[in-house]
Design an enzyme around this catalytic site. Structure first.
Site, short mmCIF file in Angstrom:
data_model
loop_
_atom_site.label_atom_id
_atom_site.label_comp_id
_atom_site.label_asym_id
_atom_site.label_seq_id
_atom_site.Cartn_x
_atom_site.Cartn_y
_atom_site.Cartn_z
N GLY A 1 4.86 -37.58 19.06
CA GLY A 1 5.51 -38.58 18.20
C GLY A 1 5.53 -39.96 18.82
N THR B 1 5.17 -31.99 25.13
CA THR B 1 5.19 -30.52 25.05
C THR B 1 3.91 -29.99 24.41
OG1 THR B 1 7.58 -30.54 24.88
CG2 THR B 1 6.48 -28.54 24.15
N CYS B 2 3.51 -30.55 23.28
CA CYS B 2 2.38 -29.99 22.53
C CYS B 2 1.11 -29.94 23.38
CB CYS B 2 2.14 -30.81 21.27
SG CYS B 2 0.69 -30.27 20.36
N CYS C 1 1.52 -26.32 22.08
CA CYS C 1 0.48 -25.93 21.10
C CYS C 1 -0.92 -25.81 21.69
CB CYS C 1 0.41 -26.96 19.96
SG CYS C 1 1.95 -27.76 19.55
N LYS D 1 -1.35 -23.15 24.50
CA LYS D 1 -1.05 -21.87 23.81
C LYS D 1 -2.25 -21.43 22.96
CE LYS D 1 0.05 -21.89 19.87
NZ LYS D 1 1.27 -22.23 19.22
N TYR E 1 8.82 -18.13 16.79
CA TYR E 1 7.41 -18.51 16.95
C TYR E 1 6.92 -18.19 18.37
CZ TYR E 1 7.44 -21.93 12.97
OH TYR E 1 7.49 -22.56 11.78
N GLU F 1 4.23 -15.32 19.41
CA GLU F 1 2.88 -15.75 19.81
C GLU F 1 2.54 -15.23 21.21
OE1 GLU F 1 2.88 -20.00 19.23
OE2 GLU F 1 2.36 -19.80 17.12
N ARG G 1 17.12 -9.09 18.21
CA ARG G 1 18.43 -8.63 17.73
C ARG G 1 18.46 -8.39 16.23
NH1 ARG G 1 21.87 -14.24 18.64
NH2 ARG G 1 20.58 -15.51 17.26
N ASP H 1 11.40 -33.68 17.79
CA ASP H 1 12.33 -32.57 18.04
C ASP H 1 13.72 -33.03 18.48
OD1 ASP H 1 10.05 -31.14 17.56
OD2 ASP H 1 10.13 -29.93 19.37
N THR I 1 4.78 -30.51 15.72
CA THR I 1 4.02 -31.68 16.17
C THR I 1 3.59 -32.61 15.03
OG1 THR I 1 3.24 -30.56 18.13
CG2 THR I 1 1.88 -32.37 17.36
N ARG J 1 4.46 -42.51 12.79
CA ARG J 1 3.58 -43.45 12.07
C ARG J 1 4.33 -44.12 10.92
NH1 ARG J 1 -1.78 -39.76 12.29
NH2 ARG J 1 -2.35 -40.29 14.42
N HIS K 1 -17.45 -16.40 -2.51
CA HIS K 1 -17.57 -14.98 -2.22
C HIS K 1 -18.66 -14.72 -1.20
CE1 HIS K 1 -17.07 -10.75 -3.10
NE2 HIS K 1 -18.37 -10.63 -3.17
N GLU L 1 -10.64 -16.28 -1.21
CA GLU L 1 -10.89 -16.20 -2.65
C GLU L 1 -9.79 -15.41 -3.36
OE1 GLU L 1 -14.29 -13.80 -4.05
OE2 GLU L 1 -14.43 -12.97 -2.03
P1 NDP Z 1 13.11 -19.89 17.37
O1 NDP Z 1 14.35 -20.62 17.04
O2 NDP Z 1 11.97 -19.87 16.42
O3 NDP Z 1 13.46 -18.36 17.71
C1 NDP Z 1 14.44 -18.02 18.64
C2 NDP Z 1 14.54 -16.53 18.75
O4 NDP Z 1 15.48 -16.23 19.76
C3 NDP Z 1 15.02 -15.86 17.48
O5 NDP Z 1 14.32 -14.67 17.28
C4 NDP Z 1 16.49 -15.58 17.79
O6 NDP Z 1 16.98 -14.42 17.15
C5 NDP Z 1 16.44 -15.30 19.27
N1 NDP Z 1 17.72 -15.51 19.92
C6 NDP Z 1 18.44 -16.66 19.98
N2 NDP Z 1 19.57 -16.48 20.67
C7 NDP Z 1 19.57 -15.18 21.06
C8 NDP Z 1 20.49 -14.37 21.78
N3 NDP Z 1 21.66 -14.85 22.23
N4 NDP Z 1 20.17 -13.07 21.99
C9 NDP Z 1 19.02 -12.57 21.50
N5 NDP Z 1 18.12 -13.29 20.81
C10 NDP Z 1 18.40 -14.57 20.58
O7 NDP Z 1 12.70 -20.45 18.77
P2 NDP Z 1 11.36 -20.44 19.59
O8 NDP Z 1 11.83 -20.58 20.99
O9 NDP Z 1 10.50 -19.28 19.26
O10 NDP Z 1 10.59 -21.74 19.04
C11 NDP Z 1 11.19 -23.00 19.15
C12 NDP Z 1 10.54 -24.04 18.28
O11 NDP Z 1 9.22 -24.31 18.67
C13 NDP Z 1 10.54 -23.70 16.82
O12 NDP Z 1 11.46 -24.56 16.20
C14 NDP Z 1 9.14 -24.02 16.34
O13 NDP Z 1 9.18 -24.99 15.32
C15 NDP Z 1 8.43 -24.58 17.53
N6 NDP Z 1 7.14 -23.89 17.71
C16 NDP Z 1 6.20 -23.92 16.72
C17 NDP Z 1 5.01 -23.25 16.86
C18 NDP Z 1 4.00 -23.27 15.77
O14 NDP Z 1 4.10 -24.09 14.88
N7 NDP Z 1 3.03 -22.35 15.77
C19 NDP Z 1 4.70 -22.50 18.07
C20 NDP Z 1 5.75 -22.50 19.03
C21 NDP Z 1 6.91 -23.19 18.85
P3 NDP Z 1 17.42 -14.39 15.59
O15 NDP Z 1 16.18 -14.45 14.78
O16 NDP Z 1 18.12 -13.10 15.48
O17 NDP Z 1 18.31 -15.59 15.41
#
Ligand code: NDP
Length: 451
Positions: free
Chosen positions: A16, A42-43, A48, A51, A177, A181, A198, A307, A315, A323, A441, A446
């Site tokens: 950004g 980060t990205c 990203c 990764k 995410y 991943e 959980r 963020d 990103t 922009r 096809h 499709e």
């Molecule tokens: P997320 O917020 O997506 O997921 C966090 C996970 O941690 C959830 O499954 C949550 O569980 C779990 N969690 C949180 N607290 C606890 C706890 N106390 N005990 C057990 N489990 C817990 O975070 P991420 O770290 O995966 O990603 C962060 C950000 O990065 C996202 O906002 C995303 O936008 C960005 N990102 C995007 C990507 C992409 O576009 N491909 C790739 C990587 C990151 P529950 O579901 O039960 O709440």
């Protein structure tokens, strides 16, 4: 002319901040950007980009196995973690230098070091002070770990790219995410992977069919799952050669499992602590910088994007916000970006991508007026390659005109396909527009125009 050192001082050279600073400079503004870490953010440095390279690396074992069905006898090679890690770091370093050269070319001054506010128009970087007419905060976020005993032994996504040794026994805590991943990546690279969550399913917030189909595909790839665990019972203890992860499972039974590394992928939070925002009187709500639609903070000359504002943490969104800010302030073409219908992909295995509303959200908003089209099939590729991989596609429409509210896909190339298909949702297209589109096809995509 102002009496400030700069027209614009940007804090944070991630996606950004870089986009905003270059655009503002292109309009003639005198711009500086401060970065305490590597330029790229980060990205590029620890998100990203590296990764996605790891995702590519993790496909080769499957490809060599699937090749047999196509008549190729490819011996199962040996994976060399050090080689992959170093190759990725070399690419990250190249991109870091490239971004520095872009700043030079656009006359944006790079100031190395962490910036913090001194007052509403002054920032300090080390012992140097800089004043600016406007300040843009683009500091991103950082991994956040819940307060669970022993979680300090777990690594975060940041350390994943620099592991000194490949962890053969690998656990992921969290089902978002990042956890999903990395579970796929590490399994693809040959580790024994266990994902501990959980909820009943990974990827909370995504359409239920996406959640269940990705999880089923991951189980099919050999990933072990512990779902519905009691997260309050979760602890990690350090042994000589392993980390012991202890928790009560869905049946209340105590589990103790040993791993070489545990990834805490339990969410991210804005990286605000080092900024001394209070010195500039900047309002923070729920640990994020509070901004209006045009990314302005409560101080009319201080803006924040990406963020650190905790709007949609992706990103392309940070870049678009940056922009739009530069166009509005320095290009004299005021514009806002939309934070709805943002497509997003999870580079899990199988891959998932979505745009627009999930079925549950659409039904909560519009009830019976919502109609769902869905298909699930084995892609042609696997007919010969073998395996159980399935592709799932889902279309959510509303009303007699069947306007498309959401598109969801799990399977090969989901991100590439949904990126193109997201235009239908952005343009307010209807199912008949898809029906009127001739199929290509044989493709998987499709199916979206033949449902
Ligand atoms: P997320 O917020 O997506 O997921 C966090 C996970 O941690 C959830 O499954 C949550 O569980 C779990 N969690 C949180 N607290 C606890 C706890 N106390 N005990 C057990 N489990 C817990 O975070 P991420 O770290 O995966 O990603 C962060 C950000 O990065 C996202 O906002 C995303 O936008 C960005 N990102 C995007 C990507 C992409 O576009 N491909 C790739 C990587 C990151 P529950 O579901 O039960 O709440």
């Amino acid at each position: 002319m102002t009496n400030f050192d700069y027209d614009l001082f940007v804090i944070g050279a991630g996606s950004g901040g870089l986009a905003a600073s270059k655009q503002a400079a292109a309009f003639g503004a005198k711009v500086a950007i401060a970065e305490g870490d590597l330029v790229g953010g980060t990205c590029v440095i620890r998100g990203c980009v590296p990764k996605k390279l790891m995702v590519y690396a993790s496909h080769f074992l499957h490809l060599s196995q699937e090749a047999a069905g196509y008549g190729w006898d490819i011996p199962e090679g040996e994976f060399n973690w050090d080689k992959l890690r170093d190759a990725i770091q070399a690419e990250v370093s190249r991109l870091n230098k490239l971004h520095i050269s872009f700043l030079e070319k656009t006359n944006v001054e790079l100031i190395s070091g962490f910036a913090k506010f001194v007052d509403a128009h002054t920032v300090a970087v080390g012992d140097r002070l800089f004043t600016a007419e406007r300040i843009l905060i683009a500091v991103g976020g950082e991994a956040s770990k819940p307060n669970l005993a022993g979680l300090e032994y777990a690594i975060t996504s940041k350390e994943m790219f620099l592991l000194p040794k490949f962890p053969q026994r690998f656990a992921v805590v969290g089902g978002g995410y990042i956890g999903t991943e990395f579970a796929g990546i590490m399994r693809g690279l040959g580790a024994d992977v266990t994902q501990i969550i959980r909820d009943r399913h990974i990827l909370r917030g995504f359409d239920e069919d996406v959640r269940t189909n990705v999880q089923a595909g991951m189980i099919n790839h050999g990933i072990n799952f512990y779902t519905c665990i009691d997260s309050d019972s979760f602890t990690i203890t350090k042994h000589d050669h392993a980390l012991a992860v202890n928790f009560n499972d869905a049946n209340g039974n105590k589990q103790t499992l040993e791993f070489d590394a545990v990834l805490a992928a339990t969410g991210r939070k804005p990286n605000l602590a080092p900024l001394s925002l209070e010195r500039a009187g900047i309002e923070v709500v729920n640990n994020a910088i509070a901004v209006t639609e045009d990314s302005c903070t409560n101080q009319p000359h201080i803006y924040a994007i990406g963020d650190c504002t905790d709007r949609v943490n992706l990103t392309p969104v940070a870049i678009a916000e940056g922009r739009a800010f530069a166009d509005t302030i320095y290009g004299h073409t005021p514009r806002l970006i939309s934070h709805t219908n943002i497509p997003s992909a999870v580079f899990s295995q199988p891959e998932a991508a979505s745009v627009g509303l999930s079925e549950a959200k659409a039904r909560a908003l519009y009830g019976d007026r919502v109609k769902v089209y869905k298909t699930k099939f084995r892609p042609m590729y696997y007919a010969i390659a073998g395996g159980e991989a399935k592709t799932m596609m889902k279309l959510i429409v509303i009303g007699d005109e069947e306007r498309v509210l959401g598109l969801h896909m799990v399977g090969k190339d989901a991100a590439e396909i949904i990126q193109g298909m997201s235009l239908v949702v952005t343009m307010g297209g209807c199912k008949k527009d898809l029906d009127n589109t001739m199929a290509m096809h044989p493709t998987a995509a499709e199916e979206f125009v033949t449902m």
